[in-house]
Structure formats: structure tokens, C-alpha cells
Scaffold this motif. Structure first.
Motif, PDB file in Angstrom:
ATOM      1  N   GLY A  33     -20.145 -30.118 -13.861  1.00  0.00           N
ATOM      2  CA  GLY A  33     -19.745 -30.826 -12.647  1.00  0.00           C
ATOM      3  C   GLY A  33     -19.180 -29.890 -11.597  1.00  0.00           C
ATOM      4  N   ALA A  34     -18.358 -28.932 -12.037  1.00  0.00           N
ATOM      5  CA  ALA A  34     -17.773 -27.970 -11.097  1.00  0.00           C
ATOM      6  C   ALA A  34     -18.858 -27.122 -10.444  1.00  0.00           C
ATOM      7  CB  ALA A  34     -16.772 -27.079 -11.824  1.00  0.00           C
ATOM      8  N   ALA A  35     -19.835 -26.691 -11.241  1.00  0.00           N
ATOM      9  CA  ALA A  35     -20.936 -25.894 -10.689  1.00  0.00           C
ATOM     10  C   ALA A  35     -21.747 -26.713  -9.687  1.00  0.00           C
ATOM     11  CB  ALA A  35     -21.837 -25.402 -11.821  1.00  0.00           C
ATOM     12  N   TYR A  36     -21.890 -28.000  -9.965  1.00  0.00           N
ATOM     13  CA  TYR A  36     -22.642 -28.909  -9.094  1.00  0.00           C
ATOM     14  C   TYR A  36     -21.970 -29.026  -7.728  1.00  0.00           C
ATOM     15  CZ  TYR A  36     -25.751 -33.013  -8.528  1.00  0.00           C
ATOM     16  OH  TYR A  36     -26.727 -33.892  -8.135  1.00  0.00           O
ATOM     17  N   MET A  37     -20.627 -28.997  -7.718  1.00  0.00           N
ATOM     18  CA  MET A  37     -19.879 -29.222  -6.479  1.00  0.00           C
ATOM     19  C   MET A  37     -19.570 -27.959  -5.699  1.00  0.00           C
ATOM     20  SD  MET A  37     -17.071 -32.113  -7.431  1.00  0.00           S
ATOM     21  CE  MET A  37     -16.514 -31.288  -8.917  1.00  0.00           C
ATOM     22  N   THR A  38     -19.300 -26.866  -6.402  1.00  0.00           N
ATOM     23  CA  THR A  38     -18.729 -25.686  -5.753  1.00  0.00           C
ATOM     24  C   THR A  38     -19.586 -25.165  -4.612  1.00  0.00           C
ATOM     25  OG1 THR A  38     -17.583 -25.061  -7.785  1.00  0.00           O
ATOM     26  CG2 THR A  38     -17.908 -23.344  -6.130  1.00  0.00           C
TER      27      THR A  38
ATOM     28  N   MET B 193     -19.509 -27.437  -1.504  1.00  0.00           N
ATOM     29  CA  MET B 193     -18.253 -27.410  -0.758  1.00  0.00           C
ATOM     30  C   MET B 193     -18.081 -26.084  -0.020  1.00  0.00           C
ATOM     31  SD  MET B 193     -15.653 -29.365  -3.359  1.00  0.00           S
ATOM     32  CE  MET B 193     -14.277 -29.262  -2.198  1.00  0.00           C
ATOM     33  N   GLU B 194     -18.445 -24.991  -0.676  1.00  0.00           N
ATOM     34  CA  GLU B 194     -18.277 -23.675  -0.055  1.00  0.00           C
ATOM     35  C   GLU B 194     -19.191 -23.494   1.152  1.00  0.00           C
ATOM     36  OE1 GLU B 194     -18.876 -20.909  -3.219  1.00  0.00           O
ATOM     37  OE2 GLU B 194     -16.792 -21.053  -3.928  1.00  0.00           O
ATOM     38  N   ALA B 195     -20.277 -24.256   1.207  1.00  0.00           N
ATOM     39  CA  ALA B 195     -21.210 -24.143   2.331  1.00  0.00           C
ATOM     40  C   ALA B 195     -20.680 -24.808   3.599  1.00  0.00           C
ATOM     41  CB  ALA B 195     -22.555 -24.762   1.954  1.00  0.00           C
ATOM     42  N   GLN B 196     -19.591 -25.577   3.471  1.00  0.00           N
ATOM     43  CA  GLN B 196     -19.046 -26.310   4.614  1.00  0.00           C
ATOM     44  C   GLN B 196     -17.977 -25.490   5.331  1.00  0.00           C
ATOM     45  OE1 GLN B 196     -20.409 -29.245   5.549  1.00  0.00           O
ATOM     46  NE2 GLN B 196     -21.812 -28.895   3.823  1.00  0.00           N
ATOM     47  N   ALA B 197     -18.006 -25.537   6.658  1.00  0.00           N
ATOM     48  CA  ALA B 197     -17.073 -24.735   7.458  1.00  0.00           C
ATOM     49  C   ALA B 197     -15.787 -25.476   7.794  1.00  0.00           C
ATOM     50  CB  ALA B 197     -17.760 -24.290   8.752  1.00  0.00           C
ATOM     51  N   THR B 198     -15.739 -26.787   7.568  1.00  0.00           N
ATOM     52  CA  THR B 198     -14.565 -27.574   7.944  1.00  0.00           C
ATOM     53  C   THR B 198     -14.011 -28.316   6.734  1.00  0.00           C
ATOM     54  OG1 THR B 198     -15.853 -29.566   8.457  1.00  0.00           O
ATOM     55  CG2 THR B 198     -15.556 -27.947  10.240  1.00  0.00           C
ATOM     56  N   ALA B 199     -12.746 -28.705   6.838  1.00  0.00           N
ATOM     57  CA  ALA B 199     -12.133 -29.490   5.763  1.00  0.00           C
ATOM     58  C   ALA B 199     -12.822 -30.845   5.629  1.00  0.00           C
ATOM     59  CB  ALA B 199     -10.643 -29.676   6.039  1.00  0.00           C
ATOM     60  N   ALA B 200     -13.173 -31.452   6.763  1.00  0.00           N
ATOM     61  CA  ALA B 200     -13.870 -32.739   6.718  1.00  0.00           C
ATOM     62  C   ALA B 200     -15.233 -32.595   6.044  1.00  0.00           C
ATOM     63  CB  ALA B 200     -14.036 -33.296   8.129  1.00  0.00           C
ATOM     64  N   GLY B 201     -15.920 -31.499   6.325  1.00  0.00           N
ATOM     65  CA  GLY B 201     -17.205 -31.252   5.679  1.00  0.00           C
ATOM     66  C   GLY B 201     -17.050 -31.059   4.186  1.00  0.00           C
ATOM     67  N   ARG B 202     -15.978 -30.362   3.785  1.00  0.00           N
ATOM     68  CA  ARG B 202     -15.741 -30.162   2.353  1.00  0.00           C
ATOM     69  C   ARG B 202     -15.362 -31.469   1.668  1.00  0.00           C
ATOM     70  NH1 ARG B 202     -14.196 -25.240   4.446  1.00  0.00           N
ATOM     71  NH2 ARG B 202     -12.011 -25.772   4.795  1.00  0.00           N
ATOM     72  N   LEU B 203     -14.616 -32.330   2.367  1.00  0.00           N
ATOM     73  CA  LEU B 203     -14.283 -33.630   1.784  1.00  0.00           C
ATOM     74  C   LEU B 203     -15.548 -34.462   1.591  1.00  0.00           C
ATOM     75  CD1 LEU B 203     -12.301 -35.754   0.800  1.00  0.00           C
ATOM     76  CD2 LEU B 203     -11.912 -36.417   3.194  1.00  0.00           C
ATOM     77  N   ARG B 204     -16.420 -34.462   2.588  1.00  0.00           N
ATOM     78  CA  ARG B 204     -17.691 -35.182   2.455  1.00  0.00           C
ATOM     79  C   ARG B 204     -18.490 -34.628   1.278  1.00  0.00           C
ATOM     80  NH1 ARG B 204     -21.524 -37.928   5.572  1.00  0.00           N
ATOM     81  NH2 ARG B 204     -20.237 -37.820   7.460  1.00  0.00           N
ATOM     82  N   ALA B 205     -18.594 -33.288   1.204  1.00  0.00           N
ATOM     83  CA  ALA B 205     -19.361 -32.663   0.128  1.00  0.00           C
ATOM     84  C   ALA B 205     -18.749 -32.982  -1.235  1.00  0.00           C
ATOM     85  CB  ALA B 205     -19.429 -31.153   0.341  1.00  0.00           C
ATOM     86  N   TYR B 206     -17.426 -33.004  -1.298  1.00  0.00           N
ATOM     87  CA  TYR B 206     -16.729 -33.321  -2.553  1.00  0.00           C
ATOM     88  C   TYR B 206     -17.093 -34.721  -3.031  1.00  0.00           C
ATOM     89  CZ  TYR B 206     -12.829 -34.218  -5.744  1.00  0.00           C
ATOM     90  OH  TYR B 206     -12.067 -34.557  -6.849  1.00  0.00           O
ATOM     91  N   LEU B 207     -17.018 -35.683  -2.131  1.00  0.00           N
ATOM     92  CA  LEU B 207     -17.338 -37.066  -2.492  1.00  0.00           C
ATOM     93  C   LEU B 207     -18.804 -37.208  -2.879  1.00  0.00           C
ATOM     94  CD1 LEU B 207     -15.302 -38.782   0.343  1.00  0.00           C
ATOM     95  CD2 LEU B 207     -14.999 -39.269  -2.099  1.00  0.00           C
ATOM     96  N   GLU B 208     -19.690 -36.676  -2.058  1.00  0.00           N
ATOM     97  CA  GLU B 208     -21.119 -36.820  -2.324  1.00  0.00           C
ATOM     98  C   GLU B 208     -21.513 -36.137  -3.630  1.00  0.00           C
ATOM     99  OE1 GLU B 208     -22.827 -37.222   2.257  1.00  0.00           O
ATOM    100  OE2 GLU B 208     -22.858 -35.264   1.258  1.00  0.00           O
TER     101      GLU B 208
ATOM    102  N   MET C 239      -3.291 -40.064  -0.778  1.00  0.00           N
ATOM    103  CA  MET C 239      -4.708 -40.130  -0.421  1.00  0.00           C
ATOM    104  C   MET C 239      -5.569 -39.494  -1.514  1.00  0.00           C
ATOM    105  SD  MET C 239      -6.791 -41.265   1.933  1.00  0.00           S
ATOM    106  CE  MET C 239      -5.841 -41.393   3.469  1.00  0.00           C
ATOM    107  N   ALA C 240      -5.105 -38.371  -2.068  1.00  0.00           N
ATOM    108  CA  ALA C 240      -5.858 -37.703  -3.130  1.00  0.00           C
ATOM    109  C   ALA C 240      -5.987 -38.600  -4.356  1.00  0.00           C
ATOM    110  CB  ALA C 240      -5.179 -36.386  -3.504  1.00  0.00           C
ATOM    111  N   VAL C 241      -4.914 -39.309  -4.707  1.00  0.00           N
ATOM    112  CA  VAL C 241      -4.962 -40.225  -5.852  1.00  0.00           C
ATOM    113  C   VAL C 241      -5.967 -41.345  -5.589  1.00  0.00           C
ATOM    114  CG1 VAL C 241      -3.637 -41.966  -7.124  1.00  0.00           C
ATOM    115  CG2 VAL C 241      -2.649 -39.711  -6.698  1.00  0.00           C
ATOM    116  N   MET C 242      -6.001 -41.853  -4.359  1.00  0.00           N
ATOM    117  CA  MET C 242      -6.952 -42.921  -4.036  1.00  0.00           C
ATOM    118  C   MET C 242      -8.398 -42.429  -4.115  1.00  0.00           C
ATOM    119  SD  MET C 242      -5.209 -45.224  -1.033  1.00  0.00           S
ATOM    120  CE  MET C 242      -4.418 -43.929  -0.088  1.00  0.00           C
ATOM    121  N   ILE C 243      -8.643 -41.211  -3.636  1.00  0.00           N
ATOM    122  CA  ILE C 243     -10.001 -40.665  -3.685  1.00  0.00           C
ATOM    123  C   ILE C 243     -10.440 -40.467  -5.130  1.00  0.00           C
ATOM    124  CG2 ILE C 243     -11.425 -38.647  -3.139  1.00  0.00           C
ATOM    125  CD1 ILE C 243      -9.695 -38.345  -0.570  1.00  0.00           C
TER     126      ILE C 243
END
Length: 210
Positions: free
Chosen positions: A76-81, A84-99, A164-168
């Protein structure tokens, strides 16, 4: 330049055998449940000659289920890392994390079914049962830092990042329990709604970040 020694043939064979056993255990537990997933059944699934081969690599069933958890979380970590690293913004990383989290659930139903089965049987080093909150804590802490980063950069509004982190994490865990079976979710739809909801909830402006 330092030259790393090549792994020995025995270590490669042992690693391959352990991986073979872990995969067979995941498939057996996902299909039959934890209680019915005996070493004999796992041996049969793995195509091994004797349960003693499992005992050679794992001290017991507890040791094997810990290896299952480590294997699935590593995948799972390999799938996400990378996403997330490809995103330049925190919002982009949050989107990538969820997806990435929700796509991993969708694409690995047997692994998630096995994790759900073994969860109540996991023990920590002291022998105490793992709790849901304790199990989620590393993910919660990582999310907290991501959310704080977005707040420091002005991308996210002022909110309690731990709450917020707990809710996510809770939204992801809820989806994990509904990957298959009579209460299964449409995970693609769930992912779209989760991304829309949490980007809107964290955004510094009325419009969620893209």
C-alpha cells in the motif's frame, strides 16, 4: 564507489518461499476466514509438500499474520508514495493520498479481506490486542503533518489538523470494511465523494483546490 554484495542464493530462495507462503495465506484467509485457515490448508494452497515448510519460515500463526500485515502495508505504501511525491502542493498530495488509498482497496480486495479477518487476532509485542485507534495512529500522524504543511503554506484554512486527520482515516477505514460482500461500496464513486468532501473541507477559500 561501494559495491554491495549480491544476496546469496539461499537468501533469495528463502525470500521467495516466504512470499509464496504469505500470498497463499492471504488467499486462504480471504476465502475461508482466519479460524479455518490452518497451516494444512495454506500448505495445500501454496503447493508445498508439508506444513513443516511453513514452520521453518514462521514461528507460528501469529508470526505469519504479522508478515501478512507487513506485506499488505508495504504494498500500500509503495502504491501511494510515488503518486504523492509527484504532487507539488499539499492539496495535490491530499488528493493523491485519498485516491491512492481507495484505489488500493478497490484493486486488492483479497488482501483487504485477509486484513479484516486477521485484525482481531493481532497482538503487539507485549501480547496485548491491537486497537483500531492504535492501528490508525501512524497514518493519522502522517496526515496531520500534511495538513499542517497546507495550513502553513496558506492552501488550507484554519482547523484542528488532528481532528481532520482522524476523520480522513476514518473514511478510509470505513471503505476498507465494505470492499466486498453484501454491503460493498462502489469504490470509484466513494473516492470521488471523499476527494470532493475533504478538499472542500480543508480549502482556504470557498473553492476546493484542483
Amino acid at each position: 564507489m561501494q559495491i554491495k554484495p549480491k544476496p546469496s542464493r539461499d537468501s533469495v530462495v528463502n525470500a521467495a518461499r516466504r512470499a509464496q507462503i504469505v500470498k497463499a495465506a492471504i488467499d486462504t484467509i480471504a476465502e475461508l476466514g482466519y479460524d479455518r485457515a490452518s497451516f494444512a490448508r495454506i500448505t495445500e494452497r501454496a503447493g508445498l509438500s508439508s506444513p513443516r515448510l511453513i514452520s521453518y519460515h514462521f514461528a507460528g500463526k501469529d508470526d505469519l499474520i504479522k508478515a501478512i500485515v507487513e506485506d499488505v502495508y508495504r504494498a500500500g505504501a509503495a502504491y501511494m508514495t510515488g503518486r504523492m511525491e509527484a504532487q507539488a502542493t499539499a492539496a495535490g498530495r491530499l488528493r493523491a493520498y485519498l485516491e491512492a488509498n481507495l484505489e488500493f482497496l478497490r484493486d486488492h480486495p483479497r488482501e483487504i479481506a485477509a486484513l479484516t479477518e486477521v485484525g482481531p487476532h493481532l497482538r503487539d509485542r507485549s501480547g496485548a490486542p491491537y486497537t483500531s485507534a492504535g492501528h490508525q495512529e501512524p497514518g493519522v500522524r502522517g496526515l496531520e503533518e500534511l495538513l499542517r504543511e497546507g495550513q502553513r503554506g496558506g492552501e488550507f484554512r484554519d482547523f484542528d489538523p488532528r481532528a481532520m486527520a482522524v476523520m480522513i482515516r476514518g473514511a478510509i477505514e470505513a471503505a476498507a470494511s465494505r470492499v466486498s460482500g453484501p454491503h460493498a461500496l462502489d469504490l470509484a464513486s466513494y473516492a470521488r465523494e471523499a476527494v470532493t468532501t475533504f478538499l472542500a473541507a480543508t480549502a482556504a477559500t470557498g473553492e476546493p483546490p484542483r
